[in-house]
Design an enzyme around this catalytic site. Structure first.
Site, PDB file in Angstrom:
ATOM      1  N   ARG A  69       8.987   6.945  -0.486  1.00 34.58           N
ATOM      2  CA  ARG A  69       7.941   5.984  -0.857  1.00 34.58           C
ATOM      3  C   ARG A  69       7.616   6.072  -2.343  1.00 34.58           C
ATOM      4  O   ARG A  69       7.326   5.069  -2.991  1.00 34.58           O
ATOM      5  CB  ARG A  69       6.678   6.228  -0.021  1.00 34.58           C
ATOM      6  CG  ARG A  69       6.879   5.863   1.448  1.00 34.58           C
ATOM      7  CD  ARG A  69       5.565   5.876   2.193  1.00 34.58           C
ATOM      8  NE  ARG A  69       5.043   7.227   2.356  1.00 34.58           N
ATOM      9  CZ  ARG A  69       3.763   7.537   2.470  1.00 34.58           C
ATOM     10  NH1 ARG A  69       2.853   6.589   2.445  1.00 34.58           N
ATOM     11  NH2 ARG A  69       3.369   8.780   2.631  1.00 34.58           N
ATOM     12  N   LEU A  97       0.989   3.207   1.377  1.00 35.21           N
ATOM     13  CA  LEU A  97       1.152   3.668  -0.001  1.00 35.21           C
ATOM     14  C   LEU A  97       0.875   5.170  -0.099  1.00 35.21           C
ATOM     15  O   LEU A  97       0.085   5.721   0.682  1.00 35.21           O
ATOM     16  CB  LEU A  97       0.195   2.894  -0.912  1.00 35.21           C
ATOM     17  CG  LEU A  97       0.495   1.385  -0.955  1.00 35.21           C
ATOM     18  CD1 LEU A  97      -0.690   0.606  -1.505  1.00 35.21           C
ATOM     19  CD2 LEU A  97       1.755   1.102  -1.774  1.00 35.21           C
ATOM     20  N   ASN A 111      -7.665  -4.510  -0.377  1.00 32.21           N
ATOM     21  CA  ASN A 111      -6.828  -4.886   0.772  1.00 32.21           C
ATOM     22  C   ASN A 111      -7.660  -5.722   1.726  1.00 32.21           C
ATOM     23  O   ASN A 111      -8.882  -5.567   1.798  1.00 32.21           O
ATOM     24  CB  ASN A 111      -6.352  -3.624   1.492  1.00 32.21           C
ATOM     25  CG  ASN A 111      -5.468  -3.936   2.691  1.00 32.21           C
ATOM     26  OD1 ASN A 111      -4.566  -4.784   2.612  1.00 32.21           O
ATOM     27  ND2 ASN A 111      -5.728  -3.285   3.812  1.00 32.21           N
ATOM     28  N   HIS A 113      -7.917  -6.589   5.814  1.00 27.82           N
ATOM     29  CA  HIS A 113      -7.470  -6.076   7.113  1.00 27.82           C
ATOM     30  C   HIS A 113      -8.081  -6.934   8.224  1.00 27.82           C
ATOM     31  O   HIS A 113      -9.278  -7.242   8.173  1.00 27.82           O
ATOM     32  CB  HIS A 113      -7.904  -4.612   7.268  1.00 27.82           C
ATOM     33  CG  HIS A 113      -7.442  -4.018   8.556  1.00 27.82           C
ATOM     34  ND1 HIS A 113      -6.137  -3.617   8.760  1.00 27.82           N
ATOM     35  CD2 HIS A 113      -8.100  -3.794   9.719  1.00 27.82           C
ATOM     36  CE1 HIS A 113      -6.019  -3.170   9.999  1.00 27.82           C
ATOM     37  NE2 HIS A 113      -7.190  -3.259  10.598  1.00 27.82           N
ATOM     38  N   VAL A 148      -5.189   5.251   5.483  1.00 28.55           N
ATOM     39  CA  VAL A 148      -4.831   3.864   5.804  1.00 28.55           C
ATOM     40  C   VAL A 148      -6.038   3.128   6.395  1.00 28.55           C
ATOM     41  O   VAL A 148      -6.657   3.612   7.350  1.00 28.55           O
ATOM     42  CB  VAL A 148      -3.649   3.839   6.800  1.00 28.55           C
ATOM     43  CG1 VAL A 148      -3.348   2.414   7.248  1.00 28.55           C
ATOM     44  CG2 VAL A 148      -2.420   4.462   6.158  1.00 28.55           C
ATOM     45  N   ASP A 149      -6.378   1.982   5.817  1.00 27.94           N
ATOM     46  CA  ASP A 149      -7.483   1.125   6.283  1.00 27.94           C
ATOM     47  C   ASP A 149      -8.824   1.872   6.312  1.00 27.94           C
ATOM     48  O   ASP A 149      -9.644   1.666   7.201  1.00 27.94           O
ATOM     49  CB  ASP A 149      -7.174   0.552   7.686  1.00 27.94           C
ATOM     50  CG  ASP A 149      -5.899  -0.276   7.693  1.00 27.94           C
ATOM     51  OD1 ASP A 149      -5.613  -0.921   6.673  1.00 27.94           O
ATOM     52  OD2 ASP A 149      -5.198  -0.271   8.719  1.00 27.94           O
TER      53      ASP A 149
END
Ligand code: GAR
Length: 218
Positions: A69, A97, A111, A113, A148-149
């Site tokens: 990554r 990421l 972001n 979502h 994440v999120d």
């Protein structure tokens, strides 16, 4: 007016949120200027839409990098630097990421979502909302942090879950709100109105002259 913030939109697919951001940024008074649309997939439908709008596009295929990554992100960073990007808006960008990347862009990357976070992080949010029997569902724009999120929430919009909803009918109701919410929340960041207090985002009260009003749905 202060300079518009040079913004890249990162996509992986059809790019309807990208299109909503491009439409908002077509107004010269909007505080973010979209200078690049970058996709990790050459077949992303949004690329053609961006090109039609006259926005520079780039493809950095993630697949050849496999699990590396950081190497993928280094290639992305090159494109971002080449276009003098200051802010990143993730719009259906389906790559997790690294911590290094998110830290480098801390406070400068947002972001969207498709759930009311912290409910339903991850994938298949509409199916999971239906399975859970929630009565309200929606979308969230947040600052991106390594989890994440998980980042500080900037804005949310809720929609009812109706009797007889399918995954697609619910997704469509949420998506309409995404298109309304994202341009407003990105404007707040671009205007420098967002600050963090104990890990929560606070939006400065004075209305930026150029920020679109965020209305509650009728
Ligand atoms: C949107 O619903 C967005 O919220 C979601 O992908 C869709 C992309 O649609 N993002 C995520 O699930 C990220 N975790 P679009 O390409 O038409 O904007």
């Amino acid at each position: 007016m202060t300079a518009r913030r040079r913004t890249a939109i990162l996509i992986s697919g059809r790019g309807s949120n990208m299109a909503a951001l491009l439409a908002a940024a077509a107004d010269p008074a909007y505080p973010a200027e979209i200078v690049l649309v970058l996709s990790n997939r050459a077949d992303a439908g949004g690329l053609a839409r961006a090109a039609e709008a006259g926005i520079p596009t780039a493809v950095v295929e993630s697949r050849p990098f496999g699990r590396d990554r950081a190497a993928f992100e280094a290639a992305v960073e090159q494109e971002l630097a080449r276009h003098g990007v200051e802010l990143i808006a993730l719009a259906g960008f389906m790559r997790v990421l690294t911590e290094g990347f998110t830290q480098r862009w801390a406070g400068r990357m947002v972001n969207i979502h498709p759930s009311l976070l912290p409910a339903f992080p991850g994938l298949d949010t509409h199916a999971r909302a239906l399975a859970a029997g929630v009565r309200l569902h929606g979308c969230t724009v947040h600052l991106v942090t390594p989890g994440v999120d998980e980042g500080p929430i900037l804005a949310q919009a809720a929609v009812p879950v109706l009797e007889g909803d399918s995954e697609s009918s619910l997704a469509a109701r949420v998506l309409a709100e995404e298109h309304r919410l994202y341009p407003a929340a990105l404007a707040w960041v671009a205007e420098g109105r967002v600050r963090l207090e104990e890990g929560r985002a606070v939006i400065a009260a004075q209305p930026g002259a150029s920020a679109p009003a965020l209305r509650n749905p009728a």
